[in-house]
Design a protein around this motif. Structure first.
Motif, PDB file in Angstrom:
ATOM      1  N   GLY A 118      80.164  67.057  93.322  1.00  0.00           N
ATOM      2  CA  GLY A 118      80.626  65.347  92.963  1.00  0.00           C
ATOM      3  C   GLY A 118      79.353  64.860  92.661  1.00  0.00           C
ATOM      4  O   GLY A 118      78.970  64.380  91.448  1.00  0.00           O
ATOM      5  N   THR A 151      74.321  59.236  96.293  1.00  0.00           N
ATOM      6  CA  THR A 151      74.856  58.689  94.418  1.00  0.00           C
ATOM      7  C   THR A 151      73.635  57.617  95.254  1.00  0.00           C
ATOM      8  O   THR A 151      72.581  56.745  93.907  1.00  0.00           O
ATOM      9  CB  THR A 151      75.851  57.390  95.245  1.00  0.00           C
ATOM     10  N   GLU A 193      82.746  52.444  93.125  1.00  0.00           N
ATOM     11  CA  GLU A 193      82.810  53.339  94.466  1.00  0.00           C
ATOM     12  C   GLU A 193      84.410  52.064  95.423  1.00  0.00           C
ATOM     13  O   GLU A 193      84.393  51.270  95.272  1.00  0.00           O
ATOM     14  CB  GLU A 193      81.792  53.969  95.953  1.00  0.00           C
ATOM     15  N   THR A 224      86.340  58.585  95.234  1.00  0.00           N
ATOM     16  CA  THR A 224      86.729  59.624  96.087  1.00  0.00           C
ATOM     17  C   THR A 224      87.301  60.371  97.538  1.00  0.00           C
ATOM     18  O   THR A 224      88.407  60.457  98.022  1.00  0.00           O
ATOM     19  CB  THR A 224      85.067  60.468  96.770  1.00  0.00           C
ATOM     20  N   SER A 244      84.836  63.230  94.045  1.00  0.00           N
ATOM     21  CA  SER A 244      84.100  64.640  94.732  1.00  0.00           C
ATOM     22  C   SER A 244      85.108  65.167  95.450  1.00  0.00           C
ATOM     23  O   SER A 244      85.450  65.024  96.351  1.00  0.00           O
ATOM     24  CB  SER A 244      82.850  64.208  95.702  1.00  0.00           C
ATOM     25  N   VAL A 257      83.064  70.712  95.052  1.00  0.00           N
ATOM     26  CA  VAL A 257      83.487  70.760  93.261  1.00  0.00           C
ATOM     27  C   VAL A 257      83.365  68.597  92.857  1.00  0.00           C
ATOM     28  O   VAL A 257      84.099  68.325  93.728  1.00  0.00           O
ATOM     29  CB  VAL A 257      85.750  71.206  93.520  1.00  0.00           C
ATOM     30  N   LEU A 400      83.571  64.714 104.576  1.00  0.00           N
ATOM     31  CA  LEU A 400      84.434  64.459 105.162  1.00  0.00           C
ATOM     32  C   LEU A 400      86.232  64.519 104.365  1.00  0.00           C
ATOM     33  O   LEU A 400      85.830  65.422 103.663  1.00  0.00           O
ATOM     34  CB  LEU A 400      85.132  62.235 104.661  1.00  0.00           C
TER      35      LEU A 400
HETATM   36  C1  LIG Z   1      80.264  63.121  99.117  1.00  0.00           C
HETATM   37  C2  LIG Z   1      80.856  62.450  97.735  1.00  0.00           C
HETATM   38  C3  LIG Z   1      79.899  62.360  96.614  1.00  0.00           C
HETATM   39  C4  LIG Z   1      79.200  63.611  96.369  1.00  0.00           C
HETATM   40  O1  LIG Z   1      79.518  65.147  96.085  1.00  0.00           O
HETATM   41  P1  LIG Z   1      79.713  66.400  96.335  1.00  0.00           P
HETATM   42  O2  LIG Z   1      80.738  67.178  96.307  1.00  0.00           O
HETATM   43  O3  LIG Z   1      79.381  66.702  97.888  1.00  0.00           O
HETATM   44  O4  LIG Z   1      78.569  66.697  94.788  1.00  0.00           O
HETATM   45  C5  LIG Z   1      79.733  61.665  95.454  1.00  0.00           C
HETATM   46  N1  LIG Z   1      80.910  60.510  95.917  1.00  0.00           N
HETATM   47  C6  LIG Z   1      81.276  60.271  97.397  1.00  0.00           C
HETATM   48  C7  LIG Z   1      82.267  58.925  97.417  1.00  0.00           C
HETATM   49  C8  LIG Z   1      80.855  61.182  97.937  1.00  0.00           C
HETATM   50  O5  LIG Z   1      82.047  60.738  99.673  1.00  0.00           O
END
Ligand SMILES: *Cc1c(COP(=O)(O)O)cnc(C)c1O
Length: 457
Positions: A118, A151, A193, A224, A244, A257, A400
């Protein structure tokens, strides 16, 4: 003769067949799209020995019949995957499915790009807007402060402190003026977000998208924690969605991923016409290829397998999360529960507008909540830690979206590196625990939470 012309014509046939498969998928309901995507019998028979499941291509590269095909492929005149750092058939199926799911229920055209994580998706999605431009020498970006810890780190430590980018935080993303007052002629994009991790904050996607477009800049939304089964920001005017897919999309927890999904013909003050016309594909063929944050094909396959059951899983998780939120809200050792489904949630009405189980009229609010434990006068996290350490079935982890319930003490994990100041900005309190509800029976989850509370002395 198999000359350049021959291969270009072949490529056009492949493109036409792809259009046919997209059209077919556009007639389906969400669950059917998630299950089949663009993979059909003709694909299986012509390309994959009849395999009913999308195969995993663990090959580094694609071979060409002759120099003319290679020339057509590597000059991007025909569909090709060439080399797994650029593209891969397994990754295509994930990307196509995600583009369809994020635009589901609309006639928006979009394309997607999968990445190694992500975080890589965020970097890949934002880089093209931050290129040097002598007419706009001092770029800035306007970002909701209610974002995931990683982030925050990428924008604040990497972009701002190391690279000097002017990052302007929106402390209250619900307040349109907080966004608009920070935008000027050199702002390159808006970023938020929906809902935020871990504080579960939201914002009015349509209003902020309008604001972005009136300033000729794109809105990027990390969705996400909602997933396309509940909220599809592109349909509400956003230009690029970040997923993510490590989280609820790949809920089994077997891979990391990232995916970025971009509508065609986005607005931007910078970048070429080709970039704006098809952001995800352009990015894949140029900067992504050169920077190299490619996804391993196995990750695409694992994510795709979980995505097929996304909607039913989100439904079950949301139902269970609602029960857990009600239980926590009424517990005497709890100060506050933040969950968009609760009436006490400050933006509950807005959440109802944006969070609906796809293909129904039912409001559902996803799997994630933040709970603040009632603390003693003499310590800011003594009770919180006692509760947390007393959990037996629920995993203590920084994770999560899992099929298994996971609890995270944010101040010492996801938001540890930001320091007190950064936590204050993101409103992360020392007594806040993020709970990501899984697919266990709700009664068993509640029994385990009770065990945690019983440890508070
Ligand atoms: C976990 C997460 C990410 C980062 O993703 P990864 O796949 O762990 O690199 C980005 N944004 C949100 C909201 C997340 O929960």
């Amino acid at each position: 003769m198999k000359d350049l012309q021959y291969w270009v014509e072949k490529g056009q046939e492949m493109m036409a067949d792809r259009e046919r498969r997209i059209k077919r998928a556009r007639h389906w309901k969400f669950d059917t799209v998630a299950t089949h995507g663009l993979y059909d019998l003709s694909q299986a028979q012509n390309c994959h020995s009849g395999s009913i499941m999308e195969p995993v291509y663990l090959s580094s590269a694609q071979a060409y019949q002759n120099s003319a095909e290679m020339e057509a492929a590597l000059s991007y005149q025909i569909p090709t995957w060439a080399y797994t750092r650029i593209a891969n058939p397994s990754n295509f199926y994930l990307e196509e499915t995600m583009a369809l799911l994020e635009t589901y229920g609309s006639d928006i055209e979009a394309s997607a790009l999968s990445t190694a994580s992500g975080m890589a998706a965020i970097r890949t999605a934002t880089d093209p807007f931050l290129i040097k431009n002598t007419e706009l020498p001092n770029p800035n970006i306007v970002v909701s402060a209610k974002v995931y810890g990683g982030t925050f780190q990428q924008f604040w430590v990497r972009r701002h402190k190391e690279e000097g980018l002017d990052v302007r935080w929106v402390t209250n993303p619900m307040d349109i003026n907080d966004w608009s007052s920070k935008i000027d002629a050199e702002t390159r994009f808006l970023y938020g977000e929906f809902p935020s991790n871990p504080s579960v904050a939201i914002f009015d996607i349509e209003k902020i998208a309008e604001l972005a477009h009136s300033n000729n800049i794109p809105l990027l939304v990390d969705s996400t924690c909602a997933s396309p089964a509940l909220t599809r920001p592109l349909v509400h005017g956003a230009d690029i969605v970040i997923q993510s897919a490590s989280k609820v999309l790949a809920a089994s927890g077997t891979t990391i991923v990232g995916v970025l999904i971009a509508r065609k013909n986005i607005v931007s003050k910078v970048g070429s016409d080709e970039m704006k016309a098809d952001f995800a594909n352009w990015t894949k063929l140029w900067p992504f290829r050169d920077n190299g944050p490619a996804l391993h094909p196995m990750g695409a396959f694992l994510a795709l397998n979980d995505i097929r059951s996304l909607r039913s899983r989100i439904k079950q998780m949301s139902d269970t999360a609602m029960k857990v939120a009600h239980f926590l809200e009424h517990h005497p050792m709890v100060d506050k529960v933040y969950y968009p489904g609760l009436k006490s949630y400050e933006a509950h009405e807005l959440a109802c507008r944006y969070m609906k189980l796809v293909d129904t009229d039912q409001n559902m609010f996803s799997y994630m909540m933040s709970v603040e434990i009632k603390e003693r006068q003499d310590g800011d996290s003594i009770n919180t830690r006692a509760f947390y350490d007393g959990l037996e079935m629920i995993w203590r982890a920084t994770d999560l979206g899992r099929v298994k319930t996971v609890a995270t003490l944010n101040a010492i994990s996801t938001h540890q590196q930001q320091g007190k100041q950064g936590r204050l900005l993101a409103a992360i309190k020392p007594n806040a625990i993020r709970i990501s509800v899984g697919i266990e029976d709700p009664d068993d989850i509640i029994v385990d939470l009770e065990k945690g509370f019983s440890r508070i002395t």
